[in-house]
Write a protein that holds these residues in place. Sequence first.
Motif, PDB file in Angstrom:
ATOM      1  N   ASN A   1      -9.347  20.935  -7.655  1.00 54.30           N
ATOM      2  CA  ASN A   1      -7.929  20.594  -8.012  1.00 54.30           C
ATOM      3  C   ASN A   1      -6.866  21.676  -7.363  1.00 54.30           C
ATOM      4  OD1 ASN A   1      -8.239  18.489 -10.167  1.00 54.30           O
ATOM      5  ND2 ASN A   1      -9.271  19.941 -11.093  1.00 54.30           N
ATOM      6  N   ALA A   2      -7.649  22.498  -6.660  1.00 51.18           N
ATOM      7  CA  ALA A   2      -6.667  23.521  -5.977  1.00 51.18           C
ATOM      8  C   ALA A   2      -5.792  23.103  -4.912  1.00 51.18           C
ATOM      9  CB  ALA A   2      -7.503  24.786  -5.533  1.00 51.18           C
ATOM     10  N   ASN A   3      -4.871  23.721  -4.490  1.00 49.02           N
ATOM     11  CA  ASN A   3      -4.261  23.475  -3.249  1.00 49.02           C
ATOM     12  C   ASN A   3      -4.315  24.802  -2.280  1.00 49.02           C
ATOM     13  OD1 ASN A   3      -2.181  21.040  -3.367  1.00 49.02           O
ATOM     14  ND2 ASN A   3      -1.356  22.296  -4.898  1.00 49.02           N
ATOM     15  N   ASN A   4      -4.995  24.089  -1.196  1.00 55.29           N
ATOM     16  CA  ASN A   4      -5.584  24.963  -0.188  1.00 55.29           C
ATOM     17  C   ASN A   4      -4.913  24.857   1.114  1.00 55.29           C
ATOM     18  OD1 ASN A   4      -7.531  26.911   0.871  1.00 55.29           O
ATOM     19  ND2 ASN A   4      -8.542  25.078   1.875  1.00 55.29           N
TER      20      ASN A   4
ATOM     21  N   GLY B   1     -15.499  15.383   0.857  1.00 54.60           N
ATOM     22  CA  GLY B   1     -14.521  15.061  -0.059  1.00 54.60           C
ATOM     23  C   GLY B   1     -15.115  14.169  -1.172  1.00 54.60           C
ATOM     24  N   LYS B   2     -14.659  14.446  -2.509  1.00 50.86           N
ATOM     25  CA  LYS B   2     -14.723  13.625  -3.649  1.00 50.86           C
ATOM     26  C   LYS B   2     -13.472  12.986  -4.515  1.00 50.86           C
ATOM     27  CE  LYS B   2     -16.858  15.822  -6.965  1.00 50.86           C
ATOM     28  NZ  LYS B   2     -17.968  16.522  -7.799  1.00 50.86           N
ATOM     29  N   GLU B   3     -13.360  12.307  -5.431  1.00 51.98           N
ATOM     30  CA  GLU B   3     -12.562  11.958  -6.329  1.00 51.98           C
ATOM     31  C   GLU B   3     -11.233  11.514  -5.322  1.00 51.98           C
ATOM     32  OE1 GLU B   3     -12.737  15.111  -9.004  1.00 51.98           O
ATOM     33  OE2 GLU B   3     -14.737  14.430  -9.620  1.00 51.98           O
ATOM     34  N   ASN B   4     -10.255  12.348  -5.700  1.00 51.27           N
ATOM     35  CA  ASN B   4      -8.924  12.178  -4.951  1.00 51.27           C
ATOM     36  C   ASN B   4      -8.442  13.076  -3.978  1.00 51.27           C
ATOM     37  OD1 ASN B   4      -8.105   9.512  -5.934  1.00 51.27           O
ATOM     38  ND2 ASN B   4      -7.615  10.399  -7.793  1.00 51.27           N
ATOM     39  N   GLN B   5      -9.427  13.779  -3.457  1.00 51.64           N
ATOM     40  CA  GLN B   5      -9.260  15.118  -2.535  1.00 51.64           C
ATOM     41  C   GLN B   5      -8.753  14.466  -1.129  1.00 51.64           C
ATOM     42  OE1 GLN B   5     -13.452  17.012  -2.902  1.00 51.64           O
ATOM     43  NE2 GLN B   5     -12.049  18.665  -2.342  1.00 51.64           N
TER      44      GLN B   5
ATOM     45  N   GLY C   1     -10.430  21.806  -2.988  1.00 52.52           N
ATOM     46  CA  GLY C   1      -9.027  21.656  -2.746  1.00 52.52           C
ATOM     47  C   GLY C   1      -8.368  20.094  -3.048  1.00 52.52           C
ATOM     48  N   LYS C   2      -7.678  20.080  -3.933  1.00 52.15           N
ATOM     49  CA  LYS C   2      -6.770  18.586  -4.400  1.00 52.15           C
ATOM     50  C   LYS C   2      -6.312  18.157  -2.704  1.00 52.15           C
ATOM     51  CE  LYS C   2      -3.233  18.354  -6.306  1.00 52.15           C
ATOM     52  NZ  LYS C   2      -2.340  19.009  -7.709  1.00 52.15           N
ATOM     53  N   ASN C   3      -5.745  19.061  -2.424  1.00 56.16           N
ATOM     54  CA  ASN C   3      -5.203  18.908  -0.976  1.00 56.16           C
ATOM     55  C   ASN C   3      -5.661  20.457  -0.217  1.00 56.16           C
ATOM     56  OD1 ASN C   3      -3.010  16.777  -1.204  1.00 56.16           O
ATOM     57  ND2 ASN C   3      -1.969  18.441  -2.531  1.00 56.16           N
ATOM     58  N   SER C   4      -6.623  20.131   0.805  1.00 57.19           N
ATOM     59  CA  SER C   4      -7.015  21.117   1.764  1.00 57.19           C
ATOM     60  C   SER C   4      -6.479  20.719   3.088  1.00 57.19           C
ATOM     61  CB  SER C   4      -8.505  21.117   1.782  1.00 57.19           C
ATOM     62  OG  SER C   4      -8.822  22.119   2.340  1.00 57.19           O
ATOM     63  N   ILE C   5      -5.740  21.762   3.428  1.00 54.84           N
ATOM     64  CA  ILE C   5      -4.757  21.500   4.766  1.00 54.84           C
ATOM     65  C   ILE C   5      -5.157  22.647   5.689  1.00 54.84           C
ATOM     66  CG2 ILE C   5      -2.529  20.905   5.758  1.00 54.84           C
ATOM     67  CD1 ILE C   5      -3.293  19.180   3.188  1.00 54.84           C
ATOM     68  N   THR C   6      -5.683  22.240   6.939  1.00 60.53           N
ATOM     69  CA  THR C   6      -5.886  23.311   7.695  1.00 60.53           C
ATOM     70  C   THR C   6      -5.312  22.981   9.034  1.00 60.53           C
ATOM     71  OG1 THR C   6      -8.326  23.172   6.770  1.00 60.53           O
ATOM     72  CG2 THR C   6      -8.017  24.603   8.941  1.00 60.53           C
ATOM     73  N   ASN C   7      -4.842  24.217   9.565  1.00 58.93           N
ATOM     74  CA  ASN C   7      -4.297  23.973  11.079  1.00 58.93           C
ATOM     75  C   ASN C   7      -4.895  25.150  11.675  1.00 58.93           C
ATOM     76  OD1 ASN C   7      -2.125  25.092  13.315  1.00 58.93           O
ATOM     77  ND2 ASN C   7      -1.558  23.198  12.684  1.00 58.93           N
TER      78      ASN C   7
END
Lengths: 245, 350, 466
Positions: free
Chosen positions: B155-158, B207-211, B181-187
Amino acid sequence: MSENLLEIKDLYVNAEEKEILKGINLKINKGEIHVIMGPNGSGKSTTANAILNNPEYKKEKGKIIFGDEDITNLKTDEIARKGIFMSFQLPEEIPGVSVTNFLKYAKNKSTGKPVKIFEFREELKKYMEELNMNSKNMERSLNVGFSGGEKKKNEILQLLVLNPKLAILDETDSGLDVDAIKTVSKGIEMFKNDENGVLIITHNTKILSSLKADYVHVLVDGRIVKTGTQELAKEIEENGYSQYK
Amino acid sequence: MITVNETPVRTARNFNINNVKLDELEIQEEIMPFNNFKINNNSVLSSENVSNSNLIYGLGDKLENQVKVNSNKKVKIVINKNYAEPIELEFELDENNSNLVENIEIIAEENKKADVIIKYKSNNIDNLYHNGIIRVFAKKDSCIDISVVNLLNENANNFISIENELEENAKINYCIVDFGGKNSITNYYSNLKGNCSENKINCIYLGKENQLFDLNYIGELHGEKTNINIEVQGALKDSAKKKFKGTIDFKRGSKKSKGNENEFCMLLSDTAKSLALPMLLCDEEDVEGNHSSAAGKVDNKQLFYIMSRGFDYKEAMKLIVKARFNKILESIKDAKLKNEIIYEIDNRLD
Amino acid sequence: MSKSNIEEINRNIYDIKNKDEYDFKIKKGLTPEIIKEISKQKNDPEWMKEFRLKALDVYNKLELPTWGPDLSELNMDDIATYVKPKTGLSNSWEDVPEDIKDTFDKLGIPEAEKTSLAGVGAQYDSEVVYHSMKEELIKQGVIYTDMETAVREYPDLVKEHFMKCVPVNDHKFVALHGAVWSGGSFVYVPKGVKVDIPLQSYFRLNSPESGQFEHTLIIVDEGASLHFIEGCSAPKYNKVNLHAGCVELYVKDNAYLRYSTIENWSKNMLNLNTKKAIVGKNAKMDWVSGSFGSKISMLYPMSILNGENSKTEFTGISFAGKGQNLDNGFKVVHNAPNTSSLVNAKSISKNGGTCTYRSLVRVNENAKNSKCSVSCESLMLDDISKSDTIPTSDIRTDEIEFSHEAKIGKISDKTIFYLMSRGISEEDAKAMIVRGFAYPISKELPVEYAVEMNNLINLELEGAIG
């Protein structure tokens, strides 16, 4: 033209800025079969590539005379058209260019005459039969998806079609089974006559069981350390190269 | 709403891959202190200021500025000798440390070698937030292995921005483990500036659920005879979604360089979604570039074979996923870390 | 191919400029008045006039694309969107004015018609000047005519399909097309009819500072099959010309359509063309595309696989030289179970040219058991050119097999050495390798076109290699 076919004089060659050939001298006359033997990395393939002036190999010193002409610095295609053929250790794959079209074009270039398609195809078929090649390969892309043996046979097919004055066979026998070696030897015999010459480059003696060499040269560390007859090959087969190092 | 993680080259807007839009996210201006940081080797820490220069790509101005202006943890590591044991950094988020905005800089001095592990963990509470920058400067002939391990909850924002610069003959090997992360965004951006520099990136995500995973990896090849290799393996179950953008950019002058990129997404449910954009950009003739990208479900034959040996469906699935990840897992030298990751895979696929 | 053959090519055939003579050339620019004038000139029915005006509205509302090549040099105020040639439509080459006929003669169209085509359409600037089809096809109920005739004579068929596959709001240049379209071909192949010999439409833009906006609508009804060839060229002018055609293809259940294009627009052309096919149950749509001309090209043919078991294949090559930016590719949407797509795209960049492969593969939730395989290969012939690969995939179901592969590189020195060791010059060796590279595309074309493509490759390679 004299009896002399190819003469290499004091040839020094670098590959990737490393000195590989350190003063090679070699003379091949019409009607002769020469063999260069040597361990891996001794400069065998470099010799073949240098004769054809592969731009990846830099000639530092020395001369290569073909007939009575200095070909040291001619372009590869010019050397080929003078009548030197090299069978590759690892023939290149060329997608989209069929064996027939390629050979037709190369033949046209080497003879300078137009090739008659029907007769050419018949000639090709005949050679392919002799070499136990599947005639379907004629329409396949050059070397693409060919097995190791098929590629080597295809090189010999090209040799027969182009019919040069000097054939250089670079490790043509390596990686082949006994039957395939016989076929390749047969191809070389078909090619050979009193007017042309053959230079075989190999690291083993298998091909010499079915082909008779006039001269055997031992190449170690970029130098020809010994020249002899077929007997020399036998001796190397038994004792290896260690005594020359 | 903010829009982040733009690709270096845009494609059609309705392909939905140029960037990622996050509806509910607001960038906090006030960041509470973060006190849950551990490092196993204090001698590598430098008291100098952490670099605050602009990122070449990054995730976008808002997230980048947050780190520059408001970071609650700064770590500068200078590697000036060879380290046999890995240097481990661990950030653990919880109720009292729910926001982490960190700025990490790692400098590998000439001809030095080290292994660095950067781990992000959390307990199971909601509303955790992580936004970090990792800058790595690998000087001549240095060799550095870096593992970036995201084990935050789902559920984290990453947000992570990684930027590397490689001098002549330098090597950086990355292992990126992206699980939380609910959203895991990497650059990820690498500048292979020096001749003969090498950059290897191995990434696994799960990834699982709504990740949502948004991976934007960019390798720029400037030097001659440089080499980049990007390998991404992932699995998605439930309604998880992944966007992978991988760019290998051969700049003029990068003669005799090579770039390879492989991406595979295993789909474990029919509601999972996989988007991919593997780009090859080429301004130089004498180079070799390859990429491949594939997606598909678990091979039924494999599944049947394993189940015929007495494994239930879930166990069989886990086995297959781990088998897929195996090559990358094997590249993790630290046994403790490898086991922890394997444990997480089992746990998260349960 | 022998050297003499290379020398025989007259590079000027594509570049013949006829005098800019016309019956009517619309004022440059885009206003409702201009649209109304085009509509009047074309004797549109009322619904078409309304359609055009609505499309203009949409055009004004839409933005230019925010991606791809820079289109800022395009100024619609400098483009005449309608140029009516000084002749009507004929079905005999004898009736076509001498200079126009001469152009098509040199392009080899009437000759190909005699030897290898079942029907030919020829457009000159904005109007079709020649259309003809073999008698036996007419008897089988095949319709092959210019688009204007179709609007008049087959209003129901046209209304049902016109800009339904490619809606006006698809993008800005489709909207423009909707407003100013003129010319193009209409084909209807009735149920079960197999047209064994190809039909070809050729589009020639002669007039400077103008645009061509032909509309091609093809309906291959259930169980029918067709091979359609599209050719295009224009002489080069200093200012930009615009091509914003639209191709709508309906491949009904169990039908087959192959759509082949050899595009050789002049290098001042902006080619912003839109092509889309809707493919029914068990039907198959094949695209074969060679893109050689244009200053800028943005062309992404699209197959929408709406029917179960439908299939599509795309085989294409782009060849960009100096000053060219060819941003081409393919789009496919899998919208039904058991569908499959196969893409084989190649590009060659030389002399500062830019090739981009841009694509989309979308597999929707309902497309269970579908397969998609993409292969891209780019060849760089020098270090001043550019080649980008920008493929997007969007997979929304698990029951699929999707794979994409791309390669970029130059001709290997080893391969050149191998060919040279057989007596072939460096220049010929490179040309041979490039033709071989393009062979998977040329082999999909009828012989005459494969020869034309090879000629184009040789033409493009002259001076670039050596």
